[in-house]
Design a protein around this motif. Structure first.
Motif, mmCIF file in Angstrom:
data_model
loop_
_atom_site.group_PDB
_atom_site.id
_atom_site.type_symbol
_atom_site.label_atom_id
_atom_site.label_comp_id
_atom_site.label_asym_id
_atom_site.label_seq_id
_atom_site.Cartn_x
_atom_site.Cartn_y
_atom_site.Cartn_z
ATOM 1 N N ILE A 181 0.830 -1.206 0.000
ATOM 2 C CA ILE A 181 0.000 0.000 0.000
ATOM 3 C C ILE A 181 0.866 1.257 0.000
ATOM 4 O O ILE A 181 0.633 2.196 -0.775
ATOM 5 C CB ILE A 181 -0.947 0.003 1.209
ATOM 6 C CG1 ILE A 181 -2.024 -1.080 1.047
ATOM 7 C CG2 ILE A 181 -1.610 1.372 1.379
ATOM 8 C CD1 ILE A 181 -2.881 -1.282 2.278
ATOM 9 N N VAL A 182 1.871 1.277 0.863
ATOM 10 C CA VAL A 182 2.751 2.448 0.955
ATOM 11 C C VAL A 182 3.476 2.692 -0.358
ATOM 12 O O VAL A 182 3.533 3.829 -0.863
ATOM 13 C CB VAL A 182 3.758 2.272 2.109
ATOM 14 C CG1 VAL A 182 4.804 3.390 2.081
ATOM 15 C CG2 VAL A 182 3.045 2.251 3.456
ATOM 16 N N CYS A 183 4.023 1.633 -0.942
ATOM 17 C CA CYS A 183 4.773 1.768 -2.196
ATOM 18 C C CYS A 183 3.877 2.249 -3.337
ATOM 19 O O CYS A 183 4.254 3.154 -4.100
ATOM 20 C CB CYS A 183 5.427 0.442 -2.567
ATOM 21 S SG CYS A 183 6.746 -0.079 -1.453
ATOM 22 N N LEU A 184 2.695 1.663 -3.460
ATOM 23 C CA LEU A 184 1.798 2.057 -4.536
ATOM 24 C C LEU A 184 1.261 3.472 -4.325
ATOM 25 O O LEU A 184 1.026 4.194 -5.301
ATOM 26 C CB LEU A 184 0.633 1.070 -4.640
ATOM 27 C CG LEU A 184 0.995 -0.357 -5.077
ATOM 28 C CD1 LEU A 184 -0.262 -1.203 -5.225
ATOM 29 C CD2 LEU A 184 1.789 -0.352 -6.377
ATOM 30 N N TRP A 185 1.087 3.868 -3.068
ATOM 31 C CA TRP A 185 0.653 5.233 -2.791
ATOM 32 C C TRP A 185 1.721 6.242 -3.217
ATOM 33 O O TRP A 185 1.404 7.296 -3.794
ATOM 34 C CB TRP A 185 0.332 5.399 -1.316
ATOM 35 C CG TRP A 185 -0.183 6.773 -0.960
ATOM 36 C CD1 TRP A 185 0.499 7.793 -0.384
ATOM 37 C CD2 TRP A 185 -1.502 7.271 -1.204
ATOM 38 N NE1 TRP A 185 -0.307 8.898 -0.239
ATOM 39 C CE2 TRP A 185 -1.542 8.613 -0.734
ATOM 40 C CE3 TRP A 185 -2.652 6.715 -1.769
ATOM 41 C CZ2 TRP A 185 -2.688 9.387 -0.819
ATOM 42 C CZ3 TRP A 185 -3.798 7.507 -1.854
ATOM 43 C CH2 TRP A 185 -3.803 8.818 -1.377
ATOM 44 N N ILE A 186 2.971 5.922 -2.955
ATOM 45 C CA ILE A 186 4.068 6.799 -3.374
ATOM 46 C C ILE A 186 4.115 6.900 -4.894
ATOM 47 O O ILE A 186 4.281 7.992 -5.460
ATOM 48 C CB ILE A 186 5.414 6.287 -2.818
ATOM 49 C CG1 ILE A 186 5.442 6.428 -1.292
ATOM 50 C CG2 ILE A 186 6.583 7.042 -3.441
ATOM 51 C CD1 ILE A 186 6.652 5.787 -0.641
ATOM 52 N N ILE A 187 3.988 5.769 -5.570
ATOM 53 C CA ILE A 187 3.990 5.767 -7.033
ATOM 54 C C ILE A 187 2.816 6.573 -7.569
ATOM 55 O O ILE A 187 2.936 7.311 -8.554
ATOM 56 C CB ILE A 187 3.953 4.322 -7.570
ATOM 57 C CG1 ILE A 187 5.231 3.591 -7.177
ATOM 58 C CG2 ILE A 187 3.782 4.307 -9.094
ATOM 59 C CD1 ILE A 187 5.209 2.108 -7.469
ATOM 60 N N TYR B 122 4.935 -6.415 -9.358
ATOM 61 C CA TYR B 122 5.839 -7.556 -9.518
ATOM 62 C C TYR B 122 7.175 -7.305 -8.819
ATOM 63 O O TYR B 122 7.710 -8.185 -8.135
ATOM 64 C CB TYR B 122 6.094 -7.827 -11.005
ATOM 65 C CG TYR B 122 4.870 -8.206 -11.793
ATOM 66 C CD1 TYR B 122 3.893 -9.042 -11.261
ATOM 67 C CD2 TYR B 122 4.672 -7.731 -13.096
ATOM 68 C CE1 TYR B 122 2.759 -9.384 -11.989
ATOM 69 C CE2 TYR B 122 3.551 -8.076 -13.825
ATOM 70 C CZ TYR B 122 2.601 -8.889 -13.268
ATOM 71 O OH TYR B 122 1.486 -9.233 -13.991
ATOM 72 N N ILE B 123 7.703 -6.109 -8.983
ATOM 73 C CA ILE B 123 9.010 -5.788 -8.388
ATOM 74 C C ILE B 123 8.908 -5.733 -6.864
ATOM 75 O O ILE B 123 9.800 -6.208 -6.153
ATOM 76 C CB ILE B 123 9.532 -4.452 -8.954
ATOM 77 C CG1 ILE B 123 9.837 -4.603 -10.450
ATOM 78 C CG2 ILE B 123 10.789 -3.998 -8.204
ATOM 79 C CD1 ILE B 123 10.252 -3.317 -11.135
ATOM 80 N N ILE B 124 7.828 -5.158 -6.351
ATOM 81 C CA ILE B 124 7.635 -5.112 -4.900
ATOM 82 C C ILE B 124 7.528 -6.521 -4.334
ATOM 83 O O ILE B 124 8.095 -6.836 -3.280
ATOM 84 C CB ILE B 124 6.383 -4.290 -4.543
ATOM 85 C CG1 ILE B 124 6.593 -2.819 -4.928
ATOM 86 C CG2 ILE B 124 6.067 -4.391 -3.050
ATOM 87 C CD1 ILE B 124 5.323 -1.998 -4.924
ATOM 88 N N LEU B 125 6.804 -7.392 -5.036
ATOM 89 C CA LEU B 125 6.701 -8.788 -4.602
ATOM 90 C C LEU B 125 8.071 -9.461 -4.594
ATOM 91 O O LEU B 125 8.376 -10.247 -3.700
ATOM 92 C CB LEU B 125 5.744 -9.553 -5.518
ATOM 93 C CG LEU B 125 4.257 -9.221 -5.389
ATOM 94 C CD1 LEU B 125 3.446 -9.966 -6.438
ATOM 95 C CD2 LEU B 125 3.743 -9.543 -3.989
ATOM 96 N N LEU B 126 8.888 -9.146 -5.579
ATOM 97 C CA LEU B 126 10.247 -9.697 -5.614
ATOM 98 C C LEU B 126 11.040 -9.269 -4.383
ATOM 99 O O LEU B 126 11.721 -10.080 -3.753
ATOM 100 C CB LEU B 126 10.972 -9.224 -6.877
ATOM 101 C CG LEU B 126 10.819 -10.069 -8.138
ATOM 102 C CD1 LEU B 126 11.449 -9.359 -9.326
ATOM 103 C CD2 LEU B 126 11.457 -11.439 -7.936
#
Length: 277
Positions: free
Chosen positions: A221-227, A259-263
């Motif tokens: 959630i945090v990563c996608l919010w930043i993006i 995909y990259i976050i999951l990696l």
């Protein structure tokens, strides 16, 4: 609420879902004879659900192919199938955005280039890199999991859903570029109500917390919010708002980001060290 009015409400929501399905896939559906403008606006609430469908179909194809083909080839063919299913709709927007932003100096020039059906150098190069990044990310995800097919299936559903959830949410926060009057997605891209946003976010949240543990879900959630914030800044800087092509480009960026976050979440640090060496 009477049974008749409840039935009418259910039928209307069903038509909205069909409208979203017809717009984002090549699947033929039967719509009502008259599609009102408000229906086009309201259909955006189900874009995340269409992502669930596309991700699930792509995952099913991957599972079937992986039963008799090498995983890397199964991933590649399943990607091709997803392009056929969606008509490469978002990839087209991704390429148009790069052609427009790369080749135009003014907002008018950028919009004119983005409307051009021809593919330019920026668009061709961007398509190569986004597709290769998807492929490589998925192969790596499968390689470093005990159950590669199952993990990739989860990743596909998650990425297709969350990318459409976040990209569609941009409609709520940004202004549509008025100069883009001839855009084929204008009716669907101008308005998202609070009710529509709520349905959209609930769909994404259900998928997110179904497939990821709580901590990983929070990181996602945090990563996608930043993006999302960066995308808003980028589109506002380039156009002063967004177009349908921008939403397609956002979906592509967010899908790869998932995909990259999951990696990053699933690969231990020792694997990264080994790759560096």
């Amino acid at each position: 609420m009477t049974k008749q009015s409840l039935g009418q409400q259910c039928q209307q929501q069903y038509y909205l879902l069909l409208l979203a399905l017809s717009f984002f896939t090549r699947i033929p559906v039967r719509l009502p004879e008259v599609v009102k403008p408000e229906m086009l606006h309201q259909a955006s609430r189900y874009f995340a659900l269409i992502g669930v469908f596309i991700g699930a179909v792509t995952a099913l194809i991957l599972v079937l192919l992986a039963s008799f083909l090498p995983l890397s080839l199964a991933v590649l063919i399943s990607m091709a199938c997803s392009l056929l299913l969606s008509g490469a709709f978002h990839e087209d927007g991704w390429a148009d955005v790069w052609d427009g932003f790369g080749g135009g100096w003014t907002v008018e020039q950028k919009l004119n280039i983005m409307k051009d059906s021809r593919l330019g150098t920026y668009g061709a190069a961007s398509l190569f890199f986004i597709l290769m990044t998807k492929y490589q990310s998925l192969v790596l995800l499968g390689t470093h999991n005990e159950n590669p097919v199952l993990s990739l299936s989860f990743a596909l559903v998650l990425a297709h859903t969350l990318s459409r959830t976040v990209s569609t949410s941009l409609i709520f926060s940004m202004s549509y570029v008025s100069e883009d009057a001839q855009s084929k997605v204008k009716p669907l891209a101008q308005h998202l109500s609070i009710k529509g946003l709520t349905i959209l976010l609930i769909t994404g949240a259900v998928v997110l917390f179904t497939f990821l543990p709580l901590l990983h879900a929070f990181v996602m959630i945090v990563c996608l919010w930043i993006i999302r914030i960066l995308l808003i800044l980028w589109f506002n800087r380039q156009l002063g708002g967004f177009t349908g092509d921008c939403l397609g480009a956002a979906q592509q960026i967010l899908e790869v980001a998932v995909y990259i976050i999951l990696l990053v979440l699933v690969l231990p640090s020792t694997v990264f060290l080994a790759e560096v060496r």
